[in-house]
Design an enzyme around this catalytic site. Structure first.
Site, PDB file in Angstrom:
ATOM      1  CB  SER A  92      40.999  23.077  19.661  1.00 31.98           C
ATOM      2  OG  SER A  92      41.925  22.274  19.468  1.00 31.98           O
ATOM      3  CG  HIS A 103      37.393  25.029  18.372  1.00 28.96           C
ATOM      4  ND1 HIS A 103      36.911  24.637  19.641  1.00 28.96           N
ATOM      5  CD2 HIS A 103      38.258  23.973  17.925  1.00 28.96           C
ATOM      6  CE1 HIS A 103      37.328  23.362  19.663  1.00 28.96           C
ATOM      7  NE2 HIS A 103      38.009  22.909  18.817  1.00 28.96           N
ATOM      8  CE  LYS A 107      35.172  21.364  18.052  1.00 26.36           C
ATOM      9  NZ  LYS A 107      35.114  20.080  18.704  1.00 26.36           N
TER      10      LYS A 107
HETATM   11  C1  LIG Z   1      40.227  21.749  15.027  1.00 25.92           C
HETATM   12  C2  LIG Z   1      39.019  20.708  15.068  1.00 25.92           C
HETATM   13  N1  LIG Z   1      39.000  19.819  14.075  1.00 25.92           N
HETATM   14  C3  LIG Z   1      38.156  19.030  13.927  1.00 25.92           C
HETATM   15  C4  LIG Z   1      37.777  18.587  14.930  1.00 25.92           C
HETATM   16  C5  LIG Z   1      36.661  17.233  14.791  1.00 25.92           C
HETATM   17  O1  LIG Z   1      35.171  17.722  14.968  1.00 25.92           O
HETATM   18  P1  LIG Z   1      34.391  16.697  15.354  1.00 25.92           P
HETATM   19  O2  LIG Z   1      34.124  16.755  16.649  1.00 25.92           O
HETATM   20  O3  LIG Z   1      33.109  17.053  14.440  1.00 25.92           O
HETATM   21  O4  LIG Z   1      34.729  15.324  14.764  1.00 25.92           O
HETATM   22  C6  LIG Z   1      37.644  19.238  16.171  1.00 25.92           C
HETATM   23  C7  LIG Z   1      37.227  18.589  17.500  1.00 25.92           C
HETATM   24  O5  LIG Z   1      37.436  18.776  18.516  1.00 25.92           O
HETATM   25  C8  LIG Z   1      38.798  20.278  16.182  1.00 25.92           C
HETATM   26  O6  LIG Z   1      38.888  20.881  17.324  1.00 25.92           O
END
Ligand SMILES: Cc1ncc(COP(=O)(O)O)c(C=O)c1O
Length: 392
Positions: free
Chosen positions: A185, A213, A244
């Site tokens: 990310s 992502h 996203k």
């Molecule tokens: C790699 C990763 N996993 C999980 C999440 C969490 O997702 P959510 O926004 O649906 O809670 C994110 C959010 O930025 C992320 O970048």
């Protein structure tokens, strides 16, 4: 001694940042104009840091689906999936995700964060081991902390380091879950997934890939890095988010393991929180359909991503290791990063400013995320703004 005394270092850091930019802690999206534009703190701004990869938060069909479901089923479920919070929409979305991934089982969670909390705290128990890439997202770390497994980190994207640790663990004859992300990310780099899948197979471990992502972004059909790398059959669990590329909110896990369903009963983050609202589920279902039927969105996203990466590289910025929809501009010094971020804001471009400890290597990042919805005019403005701050 006051309860808040321990936050003094944070208060000091905030004060010093505020002296440089009064905006940093006070970004308010006052009016959302489209997937790529908003009025932020009184100024019209191009959004170049919103993770809205396919631009679907403003898709008219998704909006209509959300409105219709809200009229039909109300604004919220007012309950957990285990009690009164499983509506027909949740079940339908789980079925559609399973079909999309060609997997037997799916669980839909209230957010991607909760999906990671649930899976990591429940799947792997005491006397078992989670081997995670050091650059994994905070939700993965928090899931580990909530559970009782032993946690071991391996160096980011270093398959030799992973293999060394798997070899050592083989002597203990215990279950090991390897956890990585598809596209990371912060720097937008891919995991070397084919090699990771090969070593996990060699040592009989399990593999979980967080495609937060990469869903809708990688793979011929947009299923993520496991699809692109040709290792879907060897990926035991795929976790993802609706927040996203699908422009909504929520999370999921898909797996071919028949017993995945048992996680529902054992997982506190699944049991003890309310399920997603009918409107969110309906827009997510619509977005998942669009992801499959409009591959041109993925192409447009990549055109924009490649263009920005190339342009910033030509301007001499230090970037993440490979072109991707996450374009990270590295800055060694926090103050310089803040000054550039502020300057971009004055020029009508919003990007994410990421400061340590949230960054992988202790530096600061100006993190851009591209969207299929960015027009060529907006792309030009984003590039021009970076060119101006480079020469300023
Ligand atoms: C790699 C990763 N996993 C999980 C999440 C969490 O997702 P959510 O926004 O649906 O809670 C994110 C959010 O930025 C992320 O970048």
């Amino acid at each position: 001694m006051n309860l808040f005394d321990k936050f003094q270092p944070l208060a000091d850091a905030r004060r010093s940042i505020e002296q440089q930019s009064s905006d940093f802690f006070n970004i308010v999206m006052e009016e959302i104009i489209s997937a790529t534009e908003a009025v932020v703190n009184g100024r019209r701004m191009i959004l170049a840091g919103s993770n809205n990869y396919l631009g679907l938060s403003f898709d008219t069909d998704c909006i209509e689906a959300a409105c219709e479901a809200t009229r039909q089923a109300g604004t919220g479920t007012t309950g957990s999936r285990m009690a009164n919070g499983t509506f027909s929409g949740h079940v339908a979305l789980e079925k559609e995700l399973a079909e999309f991934f060609g997997c037997r089982n799916t669980i839909v969670f209230s957010t991607g964060y909760i999906a990671n909390l649930a899976m990591l705290s429940t799947l792997v128990g005491a006397d078992e081991v989670i081997l995670l890439d050091a650059d994994c997202h905070a939700s993965i770390y928090d899931g580990c902390r909530l559970g009782s497994a032993e946690i071991i980190r391996f160096r980011h994207n270093d398959v030799n380091d992973l293999e060394k640790r798997l070899k050592r663990l083989a002597k203990r004859n215990t279950n090991v879950l390897v956890v990585v992300e598809g596209l990371y990310s912060m720097l937008g780099d891919r995991a070397p997934l084919a090699d990771i899948a090969a070593v996990k197979r060699k040592y009989g471990a399990y593999l979980l890939v967080d495609e937060a992502h990469s869903l809708g972004i990688l793979g011929e059909n947009g299923r993520g890095l496991a699809e692109e790398a040709g290792v879907e059959d060897e990926t035991d669990f795929i976790v993802g988010t609706f927040s996203k590329s699908l422009g909504a909110i929520g999370g999921f896990c898909v797996s071919n393991h028949r017993q995945l369903d048992l996680v529902r009963y054992a997982s506190r983050p699944y049991v003890f929180t309310a399920s997603s609202s009918p409107g969110v589920i309906a827009s997510t279902r619509r977005a998942l359909n669009i992801l499959q039927t409009r591959p041109e969105l993925r192409r447009r996203l990549w055109n924009n991503a490649d263009m920005l990466y190339q342009k910033l590289q030509d301007l001499g910025f230090s970037l993440g290791p490979e072109p991707s929809p996450v374009v990270a501009v590295r800055q060694e010094d926090k103050e310089a990063a803040l000054a550039i971020w502020n300057d971009l804001l004055q020029r009508g471009v919003y990007v994410n400013l990421v400061l340590p400890p949230a960054t992988p290597d202790g530096g600061a990042l100006l993190r851009c995320s591209m969207s299929a919805a960015h027009t060529s005019e907006q792309m030009e403005k984003i590039c021009d703004a970076f060119a101006s701050v480079r020469t300023a």
